[in-house]
Design a protein around this motif. Structure first.
Motif, PDB file in Angstrom:
ATOM      1  N   LEU A 401     -12.831   8.398   9.655  1.00  0.00           N
ATOM      2  CA  LEU A 401     -14.030   7.605   9.894  1.00  0.00           C
ATOM      3  C   LEU A 401     -13.683   6.460  10.839  1.00  0.00           C
ATOM      4  N   GLU A 402     -13.892   6.694  12.126  1.00  0.00           N
ATOM      5  CA  GLU A 402     -13.682   5.675  13.156  1.00  0.00           C
ATOM      6  C   GLU A 402     -12.314   5.018  13.041  1.00  0.00           C
ATOM      7  N   GLY A 403     -11.278   5.857  12.934  1.00  0.00           N
ATOM      8  CA  GLY A 403      -9.910   5.374  12.905  1.00  0.00           C
ATOM      9  C   GLY A 403      -9.421   4.933  11.546  1.00  0.00           C
ATOM     10  N   ARG A 404     -10.268   5.034  10.520  1.00  0.00           N
ATOM     11  CA  ARG A 404      -9.893   4.640   9.169  1.00  0.00           C
ATOM     12  C   ARG A 404      -9.851   5.882   8.280  1.00  0.00           C
ATOM     13  N   SER A 405      -9.014   5.831   7.257  1.00  0.00           N
ATOM     14  CA  SER A 405      -8.822   6.995   6.384  1.00  0.00           C
ATOM     15  C   SER A 405      -9.650   6.875   5.114  1.00  0.00           C
ATOM     16  N   ILE A 406     -10.206   8.006   4.716  1.00  0.00           N
ATOM     17  CA  ILE A 406     -10.912   8.122   3.439  1.00  0.00           C
ATOM     18  C   ILE A 406      -9.913   8.658   2.425  1.00  0.00           C
ATOM     19  N   LEU A 407      -9.646   7.902   1.389  1.00  0.00           N
ATOM     20  CA  LEU A 407      -8.638   8.311   0.420  1.00  0.00           C
ATOM     21  C   LEU A 407      -9.084   9.576  -0.295  1.00  0.00           C
ATOM     22  N   HIS A 408      -8.161  10.533  -0.375  1.00  0.00           N
ATOM     23  CA  HIS A 408      -8.428  11.791  -1.058  1.00  0.00           C
ATOM     24  C   HIS A 408      -7.095  12.383  -1.486  1.00  0.00           C
ATOM     25  N   ARG A 409      -7.138  13.321  -2.373  1.00  0.00           N
ATOM     26  CA  ARG A 409      -5.927  13.986  -2.819  1.00  0.00           C
ATOM     27  C   ARG A 409      -5.553  15.038  -1.784  1.00  0.00           C
ATOM     28  N   ALA A 410      -4.668  14.663  -0.885  1.00  0.00           N
ATOM     29  CA  ALA A 410      -4.355  15.539   0.243  1.00  0.00           C
ATOM     30  C   ALA A 410      -3.406  16.671  -0.133  1.00  0.00           C
ATOM     31  N   HIS A 411      -2.588  16.470  -1.187  1.00  0.00           N
ATOM     32  CA  HIS A 411      -1.569  17.452  -1.557  1.00  0.00           C
ATOM     33  C   HIS A 411      -1.488  17.538  -3.075  1.00  0.00           C
ATOM     34  N   THR A 412      -0.837  18.568  -3.565  1.00  0.00           N
ATOM     35  CA  THR A 412      -0.634  18.683  -5.002  1.00  0.00           C
ATOM     36  C   THR A 412       0.446  17.707  -5.450  1.00  0.00           C
ATOM     37  N   ALA A 413       0.429  17.415  -6.746  1.00  0.00           N
ATOM     38  CA  ALA A 413       1.449  16.525  -7.299  1.00  0.00           C
ATOM     39  C   ALA A 413       2.844  17.105  -7.087  1.00  0.00           C
ATOM     40  N   ALA A 414       2.982  18.410  -7.242  1.00  0.00           N
ATOM     41  CA  ALA A 414       4.292  19.044  -7.075  1.00  0.00           C
ATOM     42  C   ALA A 414       4.810  18.869  -5.655  1.00  0.00           C
ATOM     43  N   GLU A 415       3.925  19.018  -4.661  1.00  0.00           N
ATOM     44  CA  GLU A 415       4.341  18.885  -3.270  1.00  0.00           C
ATOM     45  C   GLU A 415       4.799  17.462  -2.957  1.00  0.00           C
ATOM     46  N   VAL A 416       4.013  16.475  -3.395  1.00  0.00           N
ATOM     47  CA  VAL A 416       4.362  15.086  -3.097  1.00  0.00           C
ATOM     48  C   VAL A 416       5.631  14.679  -3.841  1.00  0.00           C
ATOM     49  N   ALA A 417       5.741  15.074  -5.100  1.00  0.00           N
ATOM     50  CA  ALA A 417       6.935  14.727  -5.880  1.00  0.00           C
ATOM     51  C   ALA A 417       8.188  15.317  -5.244  1.00  0.00           C
ATOM     52  N   GLN A 418       8.092  16.552  -4.787  1.00  0.00           N
ATOM     53  CA  GLN A 418       9.254  17.195  -4.181  1.00  0.00           C
ATOM     54  C   GLN A 418       9.646  16.491  -2.880  1.00  0.00           C
ATOM     55  N   ARG A 419       8.657  16.128  -2.061  1.00  0.00           N
ATOM     56  CA  ARG A 419       8.962  15.472  -0.789  1.00  0.00           C
ATOM     57  C   ARG A 419       9.648  14.125  -0.998  1.00  0.00           C
ATOM     58  N   HIS A 420       9.306  13.454  -2.087  1.00  0.00           N
ATOM     59  CA  HIS A 420       9.849  12.111  -2.314  1.00  0.00           C
ATOM     60  C   HIS A 420      10.969  12.108  -3.349  1.00  0.00           C
ATOM     61  N   GLY A 421      11.347  13.294  -3.808  1.00  0.00           N
ATOM     62  CA  GLY A 421      12.494  13.418  -4.691  1.00  0.00           C
ATOM     63  C   GLY A 421      12.332  12.749  -6.046  1.00  0.00           C
ATOM     64  N   ILE A 422      11.138  12.851  -6.626  1.00  0.00           N
ATOM     65  CA  ILE A 422      10.894  12.246  -7.931  1.00  0.00           C
ATOM     66  C   ILE A 422      10.221  13.250  -8.854  1.00  0.00           C
ATOM     67  N   GLU A 423      10.238  12.966 -10.135  1.00  0.00           N
ATOM     68  CA  GLU A 423       9.545  13.800 -11.111  1.00  0.00           C
ATOM     69  C   GLU A 423       8.032  13.545 -11.019  1.00  0.00           C
ATOM     70  N   GLU A 424       7.262  14.548 -11.398  1.00  0.00           N
ATOM     71  CA  GLU A 424       5.810  14.395 -11.353  1.00  0.00           C
ATOM     72  C   GLU A 424       5.335  13.285 -12.280  1.00  0.00           C
ATOM     73  N   SER A 425       5.988  13.109 -13.425  1.00  0.00           N
ATOM     74  CA  SER A 425       5.587  12.040 -14.346  1.00  0.00           C
ATOM     75  C   SER A 425       5.817  10.670 -13.716  1.00  0.00           C
ATOM     76  N   VAL A 426       6.912  10.529 -12.968  1.00  0.00           N
ATOM     77  CA  VAL A 426       7.193   9.271 -12.280  1.00  0.00           C
ATOM     78  C   VAL A 426       6.168   9.044 -11.173  1.00  0.00           C
ATOM     79  N   LEU A 427       5.828  10.111 -10.452  1.00  0.00           N
ATOM     80  CA  LEU A 427       4.809  10.025  -9.404  1.00  0.00           C
ATOM     81  C   LEU A 427       3.496   9.510  -9.984  1.00  0.00           C
ATOM     82  N   ALA A 428       3.069  10.078 -11.114  1.00  0.00           N
ATOM     83  CA  ALA A 428       1.800   9.678 -11.724  1.00  0.00           C
ATOM     84  C   ALA A 428       1.808   8.198 -12.081  1.00  0.00           C
ATOM     85  N   GLU A 429       2.917   7.698 -12.616  1.00  0.00           N
ATOM     86  CA  GLU A 429       3.008   6.280 -12.991  1.00  0.00           C
ATOM     87  C   GLU A 429       2.934   5.382 -11.766  1.00  0.00           C
TER      88      GLU A 429
END
Length: 734
Positions: A401-429
């Motif tokens: 939206l005109e250079g600004r981002s609309i927050l949304h769940r772009a990826h699954t929890a498993a994908e984001v946790a794996q990319r950042h090397g953390i457990e899904e429970s830690v990601l959620a917290e």
């Protein structure tokens, strides 16, 4: 040139505005006060007050305006909208606050402003007129009437000058005034014909049969929604998506009834996609009005109380079906948002918030409050935590939206946790902590306008949402929210036994409509089941008596939208079709079925069956537009269960029986949960079926009944589960 009395009242109204108040107009005196003031300054509606300082000589809807039109021999211009309507604001700025346009309007028309949220009856009549003219509906809704209230022309938004095939508003005003003066006989004929067509369209013909619609319609509706389902993003296929157009709750009932896994999967997939999308406010909770794209990503950013009430109930029922905690989390997210941001200190719930807000440069932009850049995320959280959150919420160039981002769940929890090397429970917290910090940072921005009027009908829906969630989650704090709102409506929005539609700044007024009574009654019945206080069932019975006395079509069945002593319009509508809100007659039918089960009074069920008969043709012919009516029909055809749970006198709680019922999907049932002794006796005054019921052998005992014939009472949770989850076959013939 106002009379002295009116001039004095307008001056007093402006002078009484609170400190810091600022008029919405570009026309000001050197001291900043508004140059123009019209009659709308005397109104309580936030929408009408937004137009109180236009140079247009606005009237509110009422006899005074039409009397002036007759006296002056002028047509009437009616503009209908609501306070959080984006295009209403656009047309105000372009036309209604423009001096040249205002001069045309004041010289040739009597101009009326209507808040559609306060007067849904007026809106429905003239929206039908615009549809009859072959035009698409929407708001602002602009119609031209004869002085006897008959429409002869209309449309929605008109630009100030001709643009993209739409006539310019000033040119249109000039043309219509000229035709009115030169060929009034033709306009009168057209108005008479259009008024007749509207009346015929909104008038339900007498029922030709006393039959109930067939149970096969439930399967027919399922197949129709299956045919229109979007397998990529959920909901119905289309460029623009409204949550209300895909009836999750009806499909959950279809799954329960038929075992059709497709019905369940369509419902769950739609709920998942909406929860992950930009239509869901990922930081503040709650849902925006609709999505402007097929993937639920780019919303129209206004938030409506009724949308959030209906969505909370849909996610709650899906949780009961599946036990999935992510669905329960969405319910809590919605209700936390409403409790925090949309609740009046006296307990009622506000109506809506706008899509537009100011940016740093003072310019008003749609969605500015809700959208983010990478730099803003990092500034609020730090670069390290910001990287994780930006990944989770899909923030980055170029944005949506005109250079600004609309927050949304772009990826699954498993994908984001794996990319950042953390457990899904830690990601959620970490995400939850970040949400709190981002919400605090966002609160520093100029917030969208909040419409703080309190509407009885919409409060009824949110009372249901809080009460049902309070029961299902065994959370008394949610139930107390529902009780506070119900108390507010009954104690401050009722006079001489009848409801008022609107409360604003402590002042209640305006006629209540069918949906006000129906939705509040439904909320009270839900609240009775959650709070186990006989006050609420007694109040529901009392309001149903008012509805029957003033709105019922005793001869043909069903309820009119307006009471028999309300304004006489060109038609008296009896609504059956769902829109953004459920049909008032559909909710009334469900209420009557439940009231009959609670009280044992067959007259209630007879009135419910008369509704089904009255709208037989609409139900059979429009299965995708009557989902609320089909849910009531599903309850009626089953028929539903009467669940009575009785504990020993003085018991602290009713134990595993209620715990089981809380988490089990049993949509077609009523519930009374009491303790023996004085408590049972008080409830039995309203619910005769409770008489002589007792806790056998001092144990919490459940009675599951159908048409007041009870199965063998049980204190065994497993037996109770079997009794409440039995799904009988529906009749196969009409």
């Amino acid at each position: 040139a106002f009379p002295d009395d009116l001039r004095g009242r307008l001056t007093a109204a402006v002078e009484s505005r609170p400190k810091g108040w600022e008029a919405r107009t570009r026309h000001r005196r050197p001291d900043g006060s508004p140059l123009y003031t019209n009659r709308l300054a005397l109104e309580t509606s936030p929408y009408l007050r937004q137009h109180a300082h236009n140079p247009v000589n606005w009237y509110p809807w009422g006899d005074e305006a039409f009397a002036a039109a007759k006296k002056l021999g002028r047509p009437v211009f009616v503009s209908i909208g609501y306070s959080t309507c984006h295009w209403c604001h656009v047309m105000e700025e372009e036309s209604f606050d423009d001096l040249e346009t205002a001069k045309l309007m004041n010289a040739h028309f009597v101009a009326i402003k209507v808040d559609r949220e306060a007067r849904p009856d007026v809106d429905a009549i003239y929206m039908r007129a615009v549809h009859t003219l072959g035009q698409q509906g929407g708001w602002p809704l602009n119609v031209w009437l004869t002085p006897d209230r008959k429409p002869f022309y209309g449309g929605t938004y008109f630009p100030p000058e001709d643009s993209r095939g739409r006539p310019g508003f000033k040119r249109l005003l000039t043309s219509l005034s000229q035709v009115w003066n030169d060929d009034r006989e033709r306009i009168t004929r057209q108005a008479d014909a259009l008024a007749t067509a509207v009346n015929e369209a909104l008038t339900v013909a007498p029922a030709t049969s006393t039959r109930l619609p067939p149970a096969s319609l439930l399967r027919e509706a399922l197949e129709a929604y299956r045919a229109g389902f979007d397998p990529e993003s959920g909901g119905l296929r289309g460029r623009v998506k409204f949550p209300a157009t895909f009836p999750v709750r009806l499909l959950l009932r279809a799954h329960r009834r038929t075992g059709d896994e497709g019905a369940l999967q369509m419902s769950l997939f739609t709920l998942e996609k909406m929860a992950a999308g930009g239509i869901h406010d990922q930081i503040g909770g709650g849902f925006h009005r609709y999505s402007t794209d097929p993937t639920w990503l780019v919303p129209h950013f206004e938030k409506m109380l009724y949308d959030n009430a209906l969505l909370a109930m849909a996610y709650l029922e899906a949780w009961q079906v599946t036990g999935r905690e992510d669905l329960a989390a969405v319910v809590r997210d919605i209700l936390n948002y409403v409790a925090r941001d949309m609740t009046d200190p006296r307990g009622g719930f506000y109506s809506a918030t706008d899509a537009d807000s100011e940016g740093p440069d003072g310019e008003v932009e749609e969605g500015r409050f809700f959208t983010w850049t990478s730099d803003e995320i990092d500034a609020a959280l730090g670069a390290g935590e910001g990287a994780l959150v930006r990944d989770w919420f899909g923030v980055g160039a170029p944005g949506q939206l005109e250079g600004r981002s609309i927050l949304h769940r772009a990826h699954t929890a498993a994908e984001v946790a794996q990319r950042h090397g953390i457990e899904e429970s830690v990601l959620a917290e970490r995400i939850e902590r970040a949400r709190v910090r981002l919400r605090a940072a966002r609160a520093e921005r100029p917030a969208p306008h909040r419409d703080e009027k309190i509407l009885a009908a919409w409060n009824g829906l949110m009372i249901s949402a809080f009460a049902r969630a309070g029961f299902a989650f065994d959370d008394p704090s949610l139930t107390r929210r529902a009780e506070a709102a119900a108390g507010f409506v009954l104690e401050t929005m009722r006079g001489e036994g009848r409801l008022h539609r609107v409360s604003k700044d402590g002042v209640a007024g305006g006629p209540a409509f069918l949906e006000d009574y129906a939705f509040v009654i439904a909320g009270l019945l839900d609240l009775y089941e959650a709070a186990s206080d006989p006050r609420w069932i007694a109040e529901a019975v009392a309001l149903q008596g008012v509805l029957d006395a003033h709105f019922l079509d005793a001869e043909n069945g069903g309820y009119f939208r307006t009471a028999k002593d309300q304004d006489v319009l060109i038609a008296r509508e009896k609504p059956a079709i769902d829109g953004a809100l459920p049909s008032g007659n559909a909710v009334a039918a469900m209420n009557l079925i439940r009231l009959s089960a609670f009280t044992g009074d067959e007259a209630y069920s007879e009135r419910a069956f008369a509704i089904f008969s009255a709208f037989y043709d609409a139900i059979v012919g429009e299965v995708t537009q009557v989902s609320e009516m089909l849910m009531a029909l599903d309850f009626a055809l089953e028929p539903g269960k009467e669940v009575l749970v009785v504990g020993p006198e003085g018991a602290a709680d009713l134990g595993p029986m209620l715990a089981l019922l809380r988490e089990t999907y049993v949509p077609n049932r009523i519930l009374a949960a009491v303790r023996q002794g004085a408590e049972l006796q008080a409830h039995a005054k309203e619910i005769p079926l409770l008489k002589h019921k007792k806790a056998r052998r001092g144990e919490v005992t459940a009675y599951v009944c159908v048409n007041r014939v009870c199965q063998f009472p049980t204190a065994d949770p497993q037996v109770f589960r079997e009794q409440i989850t039995q799904v009988p076959e529906l009749p196969t013939s009409d």
